[in-house]
Design a protein around this motif. Structure first.
Motif, PDB file in Angstrom:
ATOM      1  N   TYR A  11       0.838  -1.209   0.000  1.00 12.68           N
ATOM      2  CA  TYR A  11       0.000   0.000   0.000  1.00 12.68           C
ATOM      3  C   TYR A  11       0.874   1.261   0.000  1.00 12.68           C
ATOM      4  O   TYR A  11       0.637   2.192  -0.776  1.00 12.68           O
ATOM      5  CB  TYR A  11      -0.917  -0.019   1.217  1.00 12.68           C
ATOM      6  CG  TYR A  11      -1.765   1.216   1.347  1.00 12.68           C
ATOM      7  CD1 TYR A  11      -2.830   1.445   0.488  1.00 12.68           C
ATOM      8  CD2 TYR A  11      -1.495   2.154   2.331  1.00 12.68           C
ATOM      9  CE1 TYR A  11      -3.603   2.578   0.601  1.00 12.68           C
ATOM     10  CE2 TYR A  11      -2.271   3.291   2.451  1.00 12.68           C
ATOM     11  CZ  TYR A  11      -3.322   3.501   1.579  1.00 12.68           C
ATOM     12  OH  TYR A  11      -4.082   4.629   1.698  1.00 12.68           O
ATOM     13  N   ARG A  29       2.632   1.687  -3.375  1.00 14.09           N
ATOM     14  CA  ARG A  29       1.704   2.137  -4.413  1.00 14.09           C
ATOM     15  C   ARG A  29       1.415   3.621  -4.279  1.00 14.09           C
ATOM     16  O   ARG A  29       1.359   4.338  -5.287  1.00 14.09           O
ATOM     17  CB  ARG A  29       0.405   1.345  -4.347  1.00 14.09           C
ATOM     18  CG  ARG A  29       0.514  -0.022  -4.929  1.00 14.09           C
ATOM     19  CD  ARG A  29      -0.807  -0.745  -4.858  1.00 14.09           C
ATOM     20  NE  ARG A  29      -0.715  -2.064  -5.444  1.00 14.09           N
ATOM     21  CZ  ARG A  29      -1.708  -2.922  -5.459  1.00 14.09           C
ATOM     22  NH1 ARG A  29      -2.860  -2.614  -4.912  1.00 14.09           N
ATOM     23  NH2 ARG A  29      -1.545  -4.103  -6.019  1.00 14.09           N
ATOM     24  N   LEU A  30       1.218   4.083  -3.048  1.00 15.81           N
ATOM     25  CA  LEU A  30       1.014   5.522  -2.841  1.00 15.81           C
ATOM     26  C   LEU A  30       2.241   6.316  -3.281  1.00 15.81           C
ATOM     27  O   LEU A  30       2.123   7.378  -3.899  1.00 15.81           O
ATOM     28  CB  LEU A  30       0.718   5.812  -1.371  1.00 15.81           C
ATOM     29  CG  LEU A  30      -0.668   5.490  -0.859  1.00 15.81           C
ATOM     30  CD1 LEU A  30      -0.766   5.818   0.617  1.00 15.81           C
ATOM     31  CD2 LEU A  30      -1.710   6.261  -1.637  1.00 15.81           C
ATOM     32  N   LYS A  42       2.411   6.392  -7.018  1.00 13.97           N
ATOM     33  CA  LYS A  42       1.361   7.236  -7.584  1.00 13.97           C
ATOM     34  C   LYS A  42       1.761   8.701  -7.500  1.00 13.97           C
ATOM     35  O   LYS A  42       1.496   9.480  -8.420  1.00 13.97           O
ATOM     36  CB  LYS A  42       0.045   7.004  -6.837  1.00 13.97           C
ATOM     37  CG  LYS A  42      -1.130   7.700  -7.450  1.00 13.97           C
ATOM     38  CD  LYS A  42      -2.404   7.334  -6.719  1.00 13.97           C
ATOM     39  CE  LYS A  42      -3.590   8.009  -7.361  1.00 13.97           C
ATOM     40  NZ  LYS A  42      -4.834   7.692  -6.655  1.00 13.97           N
TER      41      LYS A  42
END
Length: 103
Positions: free
Chosen positions: A58, A61-62, A65
């Motif tokens: 998680y 991925r943040l 991004k």
């Protein structure tokens, strides 16, 4: 004569991501979770390993991004951290308390 424009295709210019995060960080977190799970061989270690894996995925991925090359920016920041030059200008107006600080 006009300049010729050449389109840059997305497929040849993509960042190296794996499962939505930085490839090396995601695979290293998976390796750590795998090693924790199979070295301890307990239910608690399995749960901790899975939670570690999901939380790391998680976070990565943040991070990807926001900026897919953030890992390289962070490494460069850590390398340059001991050396941050002064950025003062000759046009700065120092107050008297600032001037007394350096005497």
């Amino acid at each position: 004569m006009a300049l010729r424009s050449v389109p840059i295709r997305r497929a040849g210019n993509r960042d190296n991501l794996f499962m939505g995060g930085d490839r090396e960080l995601v695979m290293f977190a998976g390796l750590l979770a795998f090693a924790l799970i199979f070295s301890a061989q307990e239910v608690r270690a399995t749960l901790v390993g899975l939670v570690l894996w999901i939380a790391a995925l998680y976070a990565f991925r943040l991070m990807a991004k926001a900026d897919p090359k953030m890992r390289f920016v962070y490494i460069r920041h850590r390398r340059y951290k001991p050396y941050y030059p002064a950025r003062s200008t000759p046009f700065r107006e120092n107050t008297t308390s600032q001037g007394r600080q350096y005497q």
